[in-house]
Scaffold this motif. Sequence first.
Motif, PDB file in Angstrom:
ATOM      1  N   SER A  83       0.824  -1.210   0.000  1.00 62.69           N
ATOM      2  CA  SER A  83       0.000   0.000   0.000  1.00 62.69           C
ATOM      3  C   SER A  83       0.863   1.267   0.000  1.00 62.69           C
ATOM      4  N   VAL A  84       2.175   1.102  -0.117  1.00 63.85           N
ATOM      5  CA  VAL A  84       3.166   2.166  -0.224  1.00 63.85           C
ATOM      6  C   VAL A  84       3.228   3.022   1.038  1.00 63.85           C
ATOM      7  N   GLY A  85       2.072   3.640   1.415  1.00 64.81           N
ATOM      8  CA  GLY A  85       2.058   4.424   2.645  1.00 64.81           C
ATOM      9  C   GLY A  85       2.941   5.652   2.588  1.00 64.81           C
ATOM     10  N   LEU A  86       2.937   6.340   1.451  1.00 65.42           N
ATOM     11  CA  LEU A  86       3.683   7.606   1.384  1.00 65.42           C
ATOM     12  C   LEU A  86       2.986   8.627   2.281  1.00 65.42           C
ATOM     13  N   TYR A 132       3.483  16.246  -4.865  1.00 59.22           N
ATOM     14  CA  TYR A 132       2.905  15.506  -3.748  1.00 59.22           C
ATOM     15  C   TYR A 132       2.441  14.137  -4.235  1.00 59.22           C
ATOM     16  N   HIS A 134      -0.207  12.346  -4.191  1.00 60.40           N
ATOM     17  CA  HIS A 134      -1.476  12.087  -4.880  1.00 60.40           C
ATOM     18  C   HIS A 134      -1.449  12.527  -6.347  1.00 60.40           C
ATOM     19  N   GLN A 141       4.416   6.126  -7.496  1.00 57.44           N
ATOM     20  CA  GLN A 141       4.320   6.092  -6.034  1.00 57.44           C
ATOM     21  C   GLN A 141       5.163   4.951  -5.471  1.00 57.44           C
ATOM     22  N   ARG A 148      12.384   5.359  -0.823  1.00 58.61           N
ATOM     23  CA  ARG A 148      12.353   5.687   0.604  1.00 58.61           C
ATOM     24  C   ARG A 148      12.930   4.541   1.440  1.00 58.61           C
TER      25      ARG A 148
END
Lengths: 309, 260
Positions: A83-86, A132, A134, A141, A148
């Motif tokens: 779910s990446v979770g940025l 950003y 989104h 993403q 990251r």
Amino acid sequence: MIEFEHVGKRFGERVVIEDLSLRIDDGEFFVLVGPSGSGKSTLLRTVNRLAHVDSGIVRVDGRDVSSVEREALRRGIGYAIQSVGLFPHRTVAENIATVPRLLAWSDADVRARVAELIDLLRLDEPGIADRYPHTLSGGQQQRVGVARALAARPRIVLMDEPFGALDPVTRESLQTRLKAIQRDTGTTILFVTHDMDEAFRLGDRVAVMLDGGLAQVGRPLDLLHRPVDDRVRDFVGGTHARLRELAVRTVGGSMRVGDRADGEPVDAADSLQDALASMLAQRRDRLPVRERGAIVGAIVLGDLVAREP
Amino acid sequence: MRGVDASLRGLGRAPFAGRLAPTLRIVVPLTVLVVLLLVLPHSGDWFHAWLPELSHPLYTRTSFAALTLTHVWLVAAATAASVILGLGLGILATRPSGRSLLPTVRAVAVIGQTFPPVAVLAIAVPLLGFGSAPILLALVLYGVLPVLGQSVAGLEQVPASTLHAADGMGYGRWRRLWEVELPLAAGPIMAGVRLSAIVSVGTATIGSAVGATTLGSPIIEGLIGNNPAYVVQGALLVGALALSVDGLLGAVERRFQRVR
């Protein structure tokens, strides 16, 4: 190096992991593959203590993880999830810089590392660093998510189905990139997936996890040729096992050196699956093989079919 | 959610007219308030012309500026206390260790809300005496719920995957709250603060019934003494003040929402 020693874990009555022992060596790309509910994600999370073990010991570089301060342990281990979770309120650059910032790197070091990762993950759209999350595509993403995870140059990276939500083309391009980065940096990666093709494409070694235990651990070809039981045989592909094998082997290992053939050549580094697809597309049963620009031999359909394990 | 974010982000690049509206929401009521404060003290003749039967058409016991100032001070103090209590309880109730408190906290806040402020005053006066203290208590009891409700809502809508990732990256509990959760919940929390402050601006007027000096003083005196001019003078100022507070805090709220 990651070691699991007689690890056990239960959620209430349900046993999730049962007496599991495993050792993952430095620099290894290790894939845990299994169906949903097999306990593979939970096992992965015991390494950075997002899940705690009920019995047994998990060691990272020889140290029992339960003896290391939790935040320090996690900052030292990369982590990427499906779910990446940025962080929605932070730009791409700020997201990538998360762990270096937690580790209080200097501004100059952070900036340089972010630029390096944007390049490494092919996030080369102009101005993407200041956008950003989104505003990015799903593939972008997840590239940021992987960047990251790698940002603080961790020696160990945990990845929980990071490419599971991506379309096949994006997924394959990210798999290739990740594999190349892993080979170049010598990072130890523990990767969880339920996709057998992904497991075979990425893993130096693959562990099949079923019902909270390791059914078999080995190199991809070992699993295909010598499944220990029917459960593993079914899971690694059943009758499609030979087709999978073609994805693991390269053209170079099966070609007839010096032979000639007509048609559009395939690359020696391509997989036999690619070669087969190319034969089907060209309606030919033999194709020339190219290596570093020169034709070095031919690949023959009959050899693929008759090939002994 | 994304649609809302996008439209909010768009505000920064909106054409002139689009950008003007939020500014007008601050400038217009503030201008009206200032003009009222300047003009009302000299408006005795107008009110006399309108209501010639009144012997004292202009409220002069305390200056309108002083009334406004004490009113603002009361509202500010009550709102600050509401934020500290509401946000504090909201944070506590959304921690894993405090989650069991959530229903209780909500129930207490709702009870605070259902109590009529006048009833709070009736109970508080014997305990706290006349003056600002009882109305301050009533305002805080009233103002906590919107802040608390919005804090809990704002903190709970932070995506679970973001929190999971933050944990995995090695955020400590409080640092995660400060750097991830609160920035992402800031928009809803500010909406609660704004609501709490506006409600307080209106409710504070009844404090004058128990001896607090507020913009309610001319209103209540006018109602008791059958002097509609006093009521109008107080009401105009309260209205302008409420709209000014709404405009100012609304601007802060939009700023926070644009963070996303």
